[in-house]
Write an enzyme that holds these catalytic residues in place. Structure first.
Site, PDB file in Angstrom:
ATOM      1  N   GLU A   1      48.483  69.584  43.524  1.00 53.49           N
ATOM      2  CA  GLU A   1      48.571  70.469  44.700  1.00 53.49           C
ATOM      3  C   GLU A   1      49.753  70.149  45.600  1.00 53.49           C
ATOM      4  O   GLU A   1      50.348  71.041  46.205  1.00 53.49           O
ATOM      5  CB  GLU A   1      47.278  70.381  45.523  1.00 53.49           C
ATOM      6  CG  GLU A   1      46.087  71.088  44.904  1.00 53.49           C
ATOM      7  CD  GLU A   1      45.289  70.248  43.924  1.00 53.49           C
ATOM      8  OE1 GLU A   1      45.794  69.208  43.447  1.00 53.49           O
ATOM      9  OE2 GLU A   1      44.145  70.629  43.633  1.00 53.49           O
TER      10      GLU A   1
ATOM     11  N   GLU B   1      38.933  69.520  39.834  1.00 54.73           N
ATOM     12  CA  GLU B   1      37.891  69.447  40.871  1.00 54.73           C
ATOM     13  C   GLU B   1      36.579  70.046  40.358  1.00 54.73           C
ATOM     14  O   GLU B   1      35.501  69.523  40.638  1.00 54.73           O
ATOM     15  CB  GLU B   1      38.366  70.165  42.138  1.00 54.73           C
ATOM     16  CG  GLU B   1      39.459  69.369  42.852  1.00 54.73           C
ATOM     17  CD  GLU B   1      40.036  70.116  44.042  1.00 54.73           C
ATOM     18  OE1 GLU B   1      40.460  71.272  43.859  1.00 54.73           O
ATOM     19  OE2 GLU B   1      40.042  69.548  45.140  1.00 54.73           O
TER      20      GLU B   1
END
Ligand code: NAD
Length: 695
Positions: free
Chosen positions: A123, A103
């Site tokens: 995640e 990210e």
């Protein structure tokens, strides 16, 4: 300036280095440090572009999981500072860019990676969704379907795949990587307007034209993701990227993230993650214990387990020598290995070239004199002491001093095996689970005389072959199988008392097991358990009989291979169908034994099965055979298919409460007899108000 991130100038390029060992995680201070450095580069008229890189050949492995769920909210302005930089920022990825790492890279204007780098948004594996723009930026770079696959699947991708998907702009060799990154930054220094992922909506069109893509994904994951929220939230996040303006999509992602991070699913998955790491700590074995590094392995016996173990070692790049009783058995073992690999090629998980590489690491031998120089030998012959003892006598004579002498026995006494040699300190159990090349668990069983060096060496070996090693002591069935014995007994007694196999299977499947335990028995073959029972009945006339599975086996209903077992099977169909024959066997037995069938609630079925094993685990802990309750959880997760999003069987019990578990077990002791005698350890914890896994 933060100590965790530093800024240096290389000509006109500002090099921003994240230096937060061991993996450059996004701990507090790192995001702020990156933002300060970007601001500094923007303010310096001599800087034309910047490179963001990690110290030690590692980019940013991800968020700091320890900080999650604690309610700390990291300010998010730093992301804007990086993303809205006036000068180009190039993320230079080596090692891993996972989760928050990727990210961060997507906040940059360009991303380059080394050939060996890996990227991903894993995640979902800890019960959350990417919470820093991953669900919004991956689809903008890679397209919507690819983003769904990456974020819902949670896999790591090699950098080559990252480039094919459009997430990475270019790939360079690990050698001279920083120089390549600087050269890249120089090349793009004057490009305007600056490319920003947030502005690039072109690849979202794919889903705007085909909104069914999201429902199709939900359908695809329905079986595997049952009882879970995170995989669906990942889909919702990507859906928001398509349907909402960028900033609203980010807000939606944030909302989903907040909901998930504090939920039980994420707590359980974080517990599983940390517990596996903790399993490496054995109380009396210091971290600096010297080890024997395993660079070559020998395997004795090329049957079901021996061939799987051989493949596991070859998969990890180790040369393996495999020894069988004779040429014929050896050829059979090599054929079995090759054909198992070929199935993987058909499934697309490895290439034909990889098969040849792995096969080339395996050398078939028939003489012990061909094994002596191996660092480790793993015996996987028949589960009989009279077969294992002569093998270990041979190994004692032929293996070099210092070699690890391991047995894959499922239950036999390690000390008795060790006593057959003149070096009991080198003998240990390395218990793999079937199929050995697939199941993650390696139960490392210490004999009374096993040296600490050999235990520590096997822990390292487990890591080397990508297994989760858990150490325990020596007893019949060790920790894993012994803790499963009451589970297996209870599921059979439930059938005697009133449940049907399909009732039990439904409860365990709904709880989260990939298959119900009776369907698993049909898959593995009911004859295996039957052989064991016959031996036990012969050795001990008072042994508890299980007439229902015995009758089923006497009728030749061994399971899927005979197209009949606890369930019926149709030709070419592995679906278990409830069987009238089995129901008749059960009702006949109940009538003969004078049992009036009871009706069980789903919760009773679940608790009778799992509480029986929890009580046994407490007994094993009490005896000092297991070191910690959390080790049992690691074993059940990696060896027995216990649903990971429930943390582990002991963690699950903690959610119910030790006292409630103890009270129920005590009540069943009164009602059902001795097998439910509560373990003193359980009683003590209940009285002290403690938990299994957190004290
Ligand atoms: P198997 O019968 O499939 O294989 C045993 C192999 O050992 C055979 O190929 C046989 O030819 C060979 N062998 C026998 N005596 C030998 C000798 N003296 N020298 C060389 N080779 C010899 O059995 P398996 O299921 O692979 O089990 C092997 C071991 O692994 C046992 O100790 C078993 O308890 C354990 N184990 C089995 C499982 C399982 O699910 N099958 C799981 C964990 C552990």
């Amino acid at each position: 300036m933060s100590e965790l991130v530093r800024f240096e100038k290389r000509g006109a390029i500002g090099v921003i280095t994240v230096d937060n060992p061991p993996v450059n995680a996004l701990s507090p201070g790192v995001p702020e440090g990156m933002a300060e450095c970007v601001a500094k580069g923007n303010a310096d008229p001599d800087v034309k572009a910047m490179v963001l890189i990690g110290q030690g050949g590692k980019f940013i492995a991800g968020a700091d999981i320890k900080q999650m769920g604690k309610g700390n909210t990291t300010p998010t302005e730093w992301r804007e500072t990086v993303e809205m930089s006036e000068k180009p920022v190039v993320a230079a990825i080596q090692g891993y860019a996972l989760g928050g790492g990727l990210e961060t890279a997507m906040l940059c204007n360009y991303r380059i990676a080394s050939e060996t780098a890996k990227i991903g948004q894993p995640e979902v594996a800890i019960g959350i969704i990417p919470g820093a723009g991953g669900t919004q930026r991956v689809p903008r770079l890679a397209g919507v379907q690819a983003a769904l696959d990456m974020i819902v699947g949670g896999e790591h991708y090699p950098s080559s795949a990252g480039k094919d998907l459009g997430i990475l702009d270019d790939i360079y060799s690990d050698d001279g990587f920083l120089d390549a990154a600087i050269a890249y930054a120089e090349k793009v220094a004057d490009v305007r307007p600056l490319p920003r992922v947030r502005d690039n909506d072109a690849k979202l069109a794919e889903a705007k034209d085909n909104p069914g893509i999201f429902d199709a994904m939900r359908k695809k994951i329905a079986r595997k993701a049952r009882n879970q929220r995170a995989p669906y939230a990942c889909i919702e996040g990507v859906e928001a990227a398509v349907n909402l303006p960028f900033d609203d999509g980010l807000a939606k992602e944030r909302e989903l993230f907040k909901e998930l991070v504090a939920a039980d699913e994420a707590k359980s998955l974080r517990y599983a993650f940390f517990t596996e790491r903790q399993a490496r700590n054995v109380p009396d074995i210091p971290k600096d214990t010297p080890i024997t590094k395993v660079a070559s392995v020998a395997v004795i016996g090329g049957g079901t387990m021996g061939s799987g173990i051989t493949m596991t070692c070859a998969d990890a790049g180790l040369p393996v020598r495999i020894l069988e009783m004779n040429e014929e058995a050896l050829t059979k073992a090599m054929d079995r290995i090759r054909s198992t690999y070929e199935v993987s090629v058909k499934r697309g998980s490895i290439t034909a070239e990889q098969v040849e590489e792995r096969m080339a690491r395996i050398t078939p031998v028939t003489s012990y004199s061909d094994l002596g120089d191996c660092d480790m030998v793993i015996e996987a012959v028949f589960e009989r002491m009279d077969v294992k003892i002569p093998v270990f006598k041979q190994l004692d004579q032929s293996m070099k001093q210092g070699a690890i002498l391991a047995t894959n026995s499922s239950a036999l006494d390690i000390d008795e095996i060790a006593a057959a040699t003149n070096r009991p300190e080198s003998v240990i159990g390395t218990h793999f689970f079937s199929p050995a090349n697939v199941m993650k668990l390696l139960e490392i069983v210490r004999g009374e005389k096993t040296s600490k060096e050999i235990v520590a060496s096997c822990q390292r070996f487990a890591q080397q072959i990508a297994k989760v090693g858990v150490v325990c002591g020596n007893c019949d069935g060790f920790l894993a199988n012994r803790s499963r014995v009451p589970f297996n007994l209870e599921m059979n007694l439930l059938i005697e008392d009133g449940a049907l196999p399909q009732d039990v299977d439904k409860v365990m499947y709904d709880f989260g097991y990939p298959m119900g335990p009776f369907a698993v028995a049909d898959l593995a073959g009911n004859d295996i358990g039957w052989e064991g029972r016959k031996r036990r009945y012969a050795a001990n006339p008072d042994a508890r009989k299980l007439p229902i599975p015995d009758t089923i086996c006497e009728m030749g209903r061994f399971g899927q291979k005979t197209r009949a077992g606890w369930f019926d099977y149709k030709e070419g169909d592995r679906t278990p169908y409830p069987s009238d024959v089995v129901e008749k066997i059960i009702s006949d037995y109940r009538e003969e034994a004078g049992i009036t069938p009871k009706s069980f609630t789903e919760e009773e079925i679940l608790r009778r099965i799992l509480f029986s094993s929890i009580n046994e685990i407490c007994k094993i802990l009490d005896e000092g055979i297991a070191y910690k309750a959390t080790d049992a959880d690691v074993m059940w997760l990696n060896g027995f298919g216990f649903p990971r999003y429930r943390g582990g069987v002991m963690f699950w019990a903690d959610q119910i409460g030790v006292k409630a578990v103890y009270d129920q077990i005590s009540a069943w002791y009164d009602e059902l007899g001795d097998r439910w005698a509560p373990s003193p350890y359980l009683k003590k914890l209940a009285e002290e108000g403690k938990s299994f896994t957190s004290d």
